[in-house]
Structure formats: C-alpha cells, structure tokens
Write an enzyme that holds these catalytic residues in place. Structure first.
Site, PDB file in Angstrom:
ATOM      1  N   LYS A 100       0.345   5.325   8.156  1.00 54.61           N
ATOM      2  CA  LYS A 100       0.907   5.668   6.792  1.00 54.61           C
ATOM      3  C   LYS A 100      -0.552   5.620   5.451  1.00 54.61           C
ATOM      4  CE  LYS A 100       1.782   1.351   4.164  1.00 54.61           C
ATOM      5  NZ  LYS A 100       1.431   1.017   3.342  1.00 54.61           N
TER       6      LYS A 100
ATOM      7  N   LYS B 253      -7.608   1.818  -3.169  1.00 49.80           N
ATOM      8  CA  LYS B 253      -7.092   0.944  -2.018  1.00 49.80           C
ATOM      9  C   LYS B 253      -7.456   2.692  -0.726  1.00 49.80           C
ATOM     10  CE  LYS B 253      -4.983  -0.647   1.375  1.00 49.80           C
ATOM     11  NZ  LYS B 253      -5.376  -2.375   2.272  1.00 49.80           N
TER      12      LYS B 253
ATOM     13  N   THR C  26       0.730  -1.590  -0.018  1.00 47.12           N
ATOM     14  CA  THR C  26       0.146  -0.237  -0.325  1.00 47.12           C
ATOM     15  C   THR C  26       0.798   1.155   0.087  1.00 47.12           C
ATOM     16  OG1 THR C  26      -1.463  -1.400   1.202  1.00 47.12           O
ATOM     17  CG2 THR C  26      -2.021   1.231   1.440  1.00 47.12           C
TER      18      THR C  26
HETATM   19  N1  LIG Z   1      -0.901  -6.938   7.264  1.00 52.00           N
HETATM   20  C1  LIG Z   1      -2.170  -6.545   6.615  1.00 52.00           C
HETATM   21  O1  LIG Z   1      -3.139  -6.858   7.107  1.00 52.00           O
HETATM   22  C2  LIG Z   1      -2.148  -5.792   5.524  1.00 52.00           C
HETATM   23  C3  LIG Z   1      -3.476  -6.040   4.622  1.00 52.00           C
HETATM   24  C4  LIG Z   1      -3.158  -5.291   3.535  1.00 52.00           C
HETATM   25  C5  LIG Z   1      -2.305  -4.005   3.257  1.00 52.00           C
HETATM   26  N2  LIG Z   1      -1.475  -4.135   4.217  1.00 52.00           N
HETATM   27  C6  LIG Z   1      -0.218  -3.579   3.134  1.00 52.00           C
HETATM   28  O2  LIG Z   1       1.073  -4.764   2.821  1.00 52.00           O
HETATM   29  C7  LIG Z   1       2.793  -4.148   3.025  1.00 52.00           C
HETATM   30  C8  LIG Z   1       3.316  -5.363   3.889  1.00 52.00           C
HETATM   31  O3  LIG Z   1       2.208  -5.144   5.419  1.00 52.00           O
HETATM   32  P1  LIG Z   1       2.980  -6.167   6.182  1.00 52.00           P
HETATM   33  O4  LIG Z   1       1.803  -6.286   7.270  1.00 52.00           O
HETATM   34  O5  LIG Z   1       3.610  -7.805   5.186  1.00 52.00           O
HETATM   35  O6  LIG Z   1       3.952  -5.168   6.756  1.00 52.00           O
HETATM   36  P2  LIG Z   1       4.967  -6.182   7.684  1.00 52.00           P
HETATM   37  O7  LIG Z   1       4.995  -7.707   8.578  1.00 52.00           O
HETATM   38  O8  LIG Z   1       5.932  -5.185   8.569  1.00 52.00           O
HETATM   39  O9  LIG Z   1       6.398  -6.889   6.421  1.00 52.00           O
HETATM   40  C9  LIG Z   1       6.926  -5.778   5.201  1.00 52.00           C
HETATM   41  C10 LIG Z   1       8.142  -6.856   4.909  1.00 52.00           C
HETATM   42  O10 LIG Z   1       8.484  -5.522   4.237  1.00 52.00           O
HETATM   43  C11 LIG Z   1       9.741  -5.874   4.194  1.00 52.00           C
HETATM   44  N3  LIG Z   1      11.064  -4.425   4.058  1.00 52.00           N
HETATM   45  C12 LIG Z   1      10.543  -3.289   4.291  1.00 52.00           C
HETATM   46  N4  LIG Z   1      11.329  -1.964   4.538  1.00 52.00           N
HETATM   47  C13 LIG Z   1      11.597  -3.484   3.279  1.00 52.00           C
HETATM   48  C14 LIG Z   1      13.027  -1.798   2.763  1.00 52.00           C
HETATM   49  N5  LIG Z   1      13.453  -1.029   2.612  1.00 52.00           N
HETATM   50  N6  LIG Z   1      13.543  -3.265   2.262  1.00 52.00           N
HETATM   51  C15 LIG Z   1      13.625  -4.309   2.196  1.00 52.00           C
HETATM   52  N7  LIG Z   1      12.537  -5.026   2.891  1.00 52.00           N
HETATM   53  C16 LIG Z   1      11.698  -4.441   2.981  1.00 52.00           C
HETATM   54  C17 LIG Z   1      10.539  -6.155   5.321  1.00 52.00           C
HETATM   55  O11 LIG Z   1      11.432  -7.840   5.662  1.00 52.00           O
HETATM   56  P3  LIG Z   1      11.672  -7.176   6.679  1.00 52.00           P
HETATM   57  O12 LIG Z   1      11.013  -8.570   7.441  1.00 52.00           O
HETATM   58  O13 LIG Z   1      13.324  -7.571   6.527  1.00 52.00           O
HETATM   59  O14 LIG Z   1      11.813  -6.330   8.214  1.00 52.00           O
HETATM   60  C18 LIG Z   1       9.241  -7.625   5.796  1.00 52.00           C
HETATM   61  O15 LIG Z   1       9.270  -8.896   4.768  1.00 52.00           O
HETATM   62  C19 LIG Z   1       1.898  -3.018   3.673  1.00 52.00           C
HETATM   63  O16 LIG Z   1       2.758  -2.062   2.750  1.00 52.00           O
HETATM   64  C20 LIG Z   1       0.772  -2.519   4.474  1.00 52.00           C
HETATM   65  O17 LIG Z   1       0.026  -1.503   4.634  1.00 52.00           O
HETATM   66  C21 LIG Z   1      -1.152  -4.687   4.766  1.00 52.00           C
END
Ligand SMILES: NC(=O)c1ccc[n+]([C@@H]2O[C@H](COP(=O)([O-])OP(=O)(O)OC[C@H]3O[C@@H](n4cnc5c(N)ncnc54)[C@H](OP(=O)(O)O)[C@@H]3O)[C@@H](O)[C@H]2O)c1
Length: 287
Positions: A239, A171, A96
C-alpha cells in the site's frame, strides 16, 4: 486532556496506551469492539461504539487505521469522528495514507471549524510499544505546537514539515529508504547462508560500521531464523509503495529500485505472506 484514539491495531493499541499512561483521559474506538474492550480491560478509560461517539468532547482525536478509504470512513463518514468533534478540536492522523487524502480531510476539517494534522509514523511495532516513534507531520504551526507535547508520549522525535500532506510525503521518503535497506539486508543474509559464515557474529560486528541500520539491528535475527509472523505487514508495505509510486508519477521522480521492490513484495504476497513482516523479502532468495 480529554483525548480519543480510533484504531487499536498493532500500532494504535500501544500508542493509545502511552497516552493513557501519560495521564490523559482516553476514550477509544475500534471497528472490532472486542479489541476496544481488551484495551479498556488493560488500561481503564472508556470506549465508544462509533468514531463519533468516542470523539465527542475530545480536544484531540488520534487515528491509526489502514488506508485512504478506511481513513475517510472513520474520520469523515457517517458516524465518523468529525460528526462528534466540537469546533476547535484537532484530528491527528497516524495512518500511512496518501498526501491527497490528507489535503482532502484538512479541507473538510476547516469547513467544520476543526483542525487536521497528518502525522504518519516510523519505528514499527517495537517503536509503538516502547514509545520511540519518529513522527512526520503536516499542517499549521499553531496546531502542531498544541499536539507536540501530547504525541511525545510515544514519539522519540517529531517534526512539522509543511502544510497538510507534507507528513505523508515525508513518510514516502522513509519507505523508499526502508525498501532498499530491507532488500540489501535480505541479500546479505542470503550470501551469509551460502558462505557458511555465522550470521549473528557477522552482524554483531558490522552493525557498528558503515553498513549499520535500523533494519540490521532489528531484523537480521528474524531473517536468519525465518520468523516473519510479527511486525510491519507486507500488505501495508505494498500500500505504501503504491502511494509512493503514484506520487512519483505526479512529481516526475524516478524510482526504479522502489518499483522493482514493489514487485518483489508482490511475490511474497503470492507466497501467502501478506501479513508477514517486510523482512520476509529474504524468502524469495533460496537458502
Ligand atoms: N505495523 C507497523 O509496523 C507500522 C509502522 C508504521 C506505520 N504503520 C501504518 O499504521 C497504520 C496501521 O497499521 P497497523 O499495523 O496498526 O495495522 P493493523 O494492525 O492491521 O490495524 C489496523 C486498524 O485499523 C482498523 N481499521 C481498518 N480499516 C478500518 C475501517 N474501514 N473502519 C474502521 N477501522 C478500520 C482496524 O480495525 P479492526 O481491529 O476491526 O480490524 C485496526 O484497528 C497503517 O496505515 C500502517 O501502514 C504501521
């Protein structure tokens, strides 16, 4: 197909798993390599040390990281995915992020003979695990037609809504609706506790009527029990609301309740709840 998946967080880990289970050959990348090793241990396949390495030879490269800057780094940075992709390959971004970064990466992809689709998702951790996400896409119709059958591995529904950036705009619409629904549910839980009613019994009946919602079905128990250590992080919601409010400033939309809820989420962050699920909004209201 030969695929790559970059970012094995809460969402990416199970989404990449669905692609593997769909019979594709998946090479993964994660910044923290231990998670990539864990994924390979669970599903098989392979992992790359850099995004470029994981993306090399893939027909479609999927990405699901944190915010605009993370995305720029993983996709278009030094050793980013674009460095490894062959002409004609497609980058599908499930992060997102802003509509602006989607347009920027779309232009960068074109300059290299690549394709780009912004494809943010809704449906939460459970949607990713159960393969039931809603996927909002922006990009070219011919490219979308190529990815549509592949993203069906974890999508319940997907739509192309216009040119690059349109998925991210949709979104934002989703998050405007979610923020209001969560606060409504939080106030309902607060009222239930004050009134002495049995919360589970109340929601069990009203969820079938006009008040029913995804938030009610999936979050009322966590709110009643005060369990927030899961799901969609408050930091991510802030965010998303920042991106949405910036876009509204540009297009002139008036979002007074969304702006207020952004401040309520700031309260939750200052309570130490940055990684709590967004339903922790109820914590601001005293039992
Ligand atoms: N969780 C939900 O329910 C949900 C629902 C809809 C949309 N989203 C969106 O989907 C996205 C991911 O969400 P999430 O919940 O899966 O987040 P998360 O669990 O915090 O995972 C983030 C991922 O991105 C990687 N990452 C972050 N910054 C990075 C960088 N600079 N370089 C390389 N890798 C990086 C992290 O790597 P590391 O493991 O090394 O930290 C991890 O694999 C976000 O944009 C969020 O807004 C989430």
């Amino acid at each position: 197909m030969k695929l790559a998946f970059l970012g094995l967080g809460t969402m990416g880990f199970p989404m990449a798993g669905h692609l593997h289970e769909g019979g594709h050959e998946v090479c993964v990348y994660n910044r923290t390599t231990a998670k990539a090793q864990q994924w390979v241990g669970e599903y098989g396949g392979d992992f790359g040390e850099t995004p470029a390495q994981a993306a090399a030879g893939a027909e479609i490269v999927f990405c699901c990281v944190g915010n605009d800057d993370d995305l720029r780094q993983v996709v278009n940075g030094e050793q980013g995915a674009f460095e490894g992709m062959a002409p004609g390959a497609i980058l599908v971004d499930h992060t997102t992020a802003s509509a602006e970064v989607a347009r920027e990466l779309d232009a960068a992809a074109r300059a290299r003979g690549l394709h780009f689709i912004d494809a943010p998702v809704s449906g939460g951790q459970a949607g990713a695990q159960n393969g039931a996400l809603s996927i909002m896409c922006g990009g070219e119709a011919g490219v979308f037609a190529r990815i549509e059958p592949v993203i069906a591995a974890y999508g319940k529904s997907s739509s192309l809504l216009g040119a690059a950036g349109s998925g991210q705009l949709a979104k934002m619409v989703n998050q405007i609706c979610v923020a209001g629904a969560v606060q409504g549910l939080a106030e309902a839980v607060h009222f239930i506790k004050r009134s002495g009613l049995d919360g589970r019994a109340v929601f069990d009946v009203i969820r079938h009527g006009a008040a029913g919602s995804w938030q009610m079905d999936n979050r009322h128990e966590a709110m009643l029990d005060g369990e927030f250590d899961f799901g969609f992080a408050v930091d991510w919601m802030r965010k998303d609301l920042r991106i949405t409010l910036e876009e509204a400033r540009n297009n002139g939309a008036s979002l007074p309740i969304t702006a207020l809820l952004d401040q309520f989420y700031a309260d939750v962050q200052s309570m130490g709840g940055g990684r709590w699920d967004t339903c922790s909004l109820v914590k601001r209201l005293k039992d």
